[in-house]
Design a protein around this motif. Sequence first.
Motif, PDB file in Angstrom:
ATOM      1  N   ASP A 136      -1.162   5.189   5.554  1.00 37.41           N
ATOM      2  CA  ASP A 136      -0.716   3.865   5.129  1.00 37.41           C
ATOM      3  C   ASP A 136       0.752   4.041   4.758  1.00 37.41           C
ATOM      4  O   ASP A 136       1.086   4.902   3.930  1.00 37.41           O
ATOM      5  CB  ASP A 136      -1.520   3.367   3.934  1.00 37.41           C
ATOM      6  CG  ASP A 136      -2.963   3.071   4.309  1.00 37.41           C
ATOM      7  OD1 ASP A 136      -3.223   2.728   5.476  1.00 37.41           O
ATOM      8  OD2 ASP A 136      -3.829   3.180   3.416  1.00 37.41           O
ATOM      9  N   ASP A 174       4.804   2.393   4.039  1.00 37.60           N
ATOM     10  CA  ASP A 174       5.696   1.308   3.637  1.00 37.60           C
ATOM     11  C   ASP A 174       7.128   1.772   3.838  1.00 37.60           C
ATOM     12  O   ASP A 174       7.458   2.924   3.530  1.00 37.60           O
ATOM     13  CB  ASP A 174       5.504   0.952   2.156  1.00 37.60           C
ATOM     14  CG  ASP A 174       4.126   0.418   1.861  1.00 37.60           C
ATOM     15  OD1 ASP A 174       3.733  -0.578   2.477  1.00 37.60           O
ATOM     16  OD2 ASP A 174       3.444   1.011   0.999  1.00 37.60           O
ATOM     17  N   VAL A 218       5.066  -3.115   6.281  1.00 37.68           N
ATOM     18  CA  VAL A 218       3.808  -2.430   6.062  1.00 37.68           C
ATOM     19  C   VAL A 218       3.329  -1.927   7.419  1.00 37.68           C
ATOM     20  O   VAL A 218       3.360  -2.655   8.415  1.00 37.68           O
ATOM     21  CB  VAL A 218       2.758  -3.382   5.451  1.00 37.68           C
ATOM     22  CG1 VAL A 218       1.403  -2.714   5.355  1.00 37.68           C
ATOM     23  CG2 VAL A 218       3.218  -3.868   4.098  1.00 37.68           C
ATOM     24  N   TRP A 224       0.334   0.890   9.336  1.00 33.75           N
ATOM     25  CA  TRP A 224      -0.742   1.847   9.174  1.00 33.75           C
ATOM     26  C   TRP A 224      -1.064   2.459  10.526  1.00 33.75           C
ATOM     27  O   TRP A 224      -0.926   1.816  11.565  1.00 33.75           O
ATOM     28  CB  TRP A 224      -1.973   1.247   8.505  1.00 33.75           C
ATOM     29  CG  TRP A 224      -2.666   0.142   9.229  1.00 33.75           C
ATOM     30  CD1 TRP A 224      -3.703   0.246  10.105  1.00 33.75           C
ATOM     31  CD2 TRP A 224      -2.385  -1.263   9.135  1.00 33.75           C
ATOM     32  NE1 TRP A 224      -4.087  -0.992  10.555  1.00 33.75           N
ATOM     33  CE2 TRP A 224      -3.294  -1.932   9.980  1.00 33.75           C
ATOM     34  CE3 TRP A 224      -1.451  -2.007   8.416  1.00 33.75           C
ATOM     35  CZ2 TRP A 224      -3.293  -3.312  10.120  1.00 33.75           C
ATOM     36  CZ3 TRP A 224      -1.452  -3.377   8.568  1.00 33.75           C
ATOM     37  CH2 TRP A 224      -2.370  -4.019   9.403  1.00 33.75           C
ATOM     38  N   GLU A 237       6.969  -8.146   5.585  1.00 33.88           N
ATOM     39  CA  GLU A 237       6.531  -9.032   4.509  1.00 33.88           C
ATOM     40  C   GLU A 237       6.766 -10.494   4.867  1.00 33.88           C
ATOM     41  O   GLU A 237       6.072 -11.372   4.375  1.00 33.88           O
ATOM     42  CB  GLU A 237       7.252  -8.686   3.203  1.00 33.88           C
ATOM     43  CG  GLU A 237       6.712  -7.463   2.523  1.00 33.88           C
ATOM     44  CD  GLU A 237       5.260  -7.592   2.081  1.00 33.88           C
ATOM     45  OE1 GLU A 237       4.817  -8.685   1.680  1.00 33.88           O
ATOM     46  OE2 GLU A 237       4.554  -6.572   2.144  1.00 33.88           O
ATOM     47  N   ARG A 251       3.551 -11.330   6.818  1.00 41.53           N
ATOM     48  CA  ARG A 251       2.367 -10.503   6.557  1.00 41.53           C
ATOM     49  C   ARG A 251       1.120 -11.344   6.271  1.00 41.53           C
ATOM     50  O   ARG A 251       0.037 -11.046   6.767  1.00 41.53           O
ATOM     51  CB  ARG A 251       2.644  -9.552   5.392  1.00 41.53           C
ATOM     52  CG  ARG A 251       1.497  -8.626   5.099  1.00 41.53           C
ATOM     53  CD  ARG A 251       1.832  -7.654   4.001  1.00 41.53           C
ATOM     54  NE  ARG A 251       0.725  -6.771   3.733  1.00 41.53           N
ATOM     55  CZ  ARG A 251       0.708  -5.909   2.753  1.00 41.53           C
ATOM     56  NH1 ARG A 251       1.760  -5.782   1.943  1.00 41.53           N
ATOM     57  NH2 ARG A 251      -0.343  -5.139   2.557  1.00 41.53           N
ATOM     58  N   GLU A 287      -1.124 -10.010   9.214  1.00 40.27           N
ATOM     59  CA  GLU A 287      -1.970  -8.853   8.895  1.00 40.27           C
ATOM     60  C   GLU A 287      -3.441  -9.128   9.194  1.00 40.27           C
ATOM     61  O   GLU A 287      -4.116  -8.269   9.775  1.00 40.27           O
ATOM     62  CB  GLU A 287      -1.789  -8.384   7.447  1.00 40.27           C
ATOM     63  CG  GLU A 287      -2.592  -7.122   7.179  1.00 40.27           C
ATOM     64  CD  GLU A 287      -2.339  -6.516   5.812  1.00 40.27           C
ATOM     65  OE1 GLU A 287      -3.048  -5.546   5.484  1.00 40.27           O
ATOM     66  OE2 GLU A 287      -1.449  -6.977   5.063  1.00 40.27           O
TER      67      GLU A 287
END
Length: 142
Positions: free
Chosen positions: A88, A90, A99, A101, A120, A123, A127
């Motif tokens: 994960d 950032d 973000v 992963w 962001e 997101r 996401e």
Amino acid sequence: MIKTFTRSGVRFQYPTNWTMDLDEADGAWTATFQSPETAFLLVSLRPDAETTVQVAEEALAALKVEYAELEAETAIDNLAGQPAVGHDIDFFTLDTAVVCWTRCIDTLGGPLLVMCQVSEFDRARQEPVLRAVCASLKIDED
């Protein structure tokens, strides 16, 4: 609307308004998917890699070259019904928080890397879409 990506026993669904690019060489392939916003998905089959851990570490190292001050935590998860390893992550780019992963799983063709990334900025909207794409991932076992 939804499209389905299928290659080498790997199958998942993604939105029709996302663009897709496929690169292949020597049995390996990388498919990249870009949303109309900042969400990005990369799926890569790596028959040359020995382990999923190796692929996860290589992906993290490549990101560290681009984003030296990224923060990453090791992640163990489930993907396509099997154990997945990754990170994960950032980081900041152009003063925007991002973000990301990664998750890697074994397939009959070799380790498979899945990397998702979103800023962001969008997101909250994107996401959940990335998570749904990952949830739709299926791997043929024969």
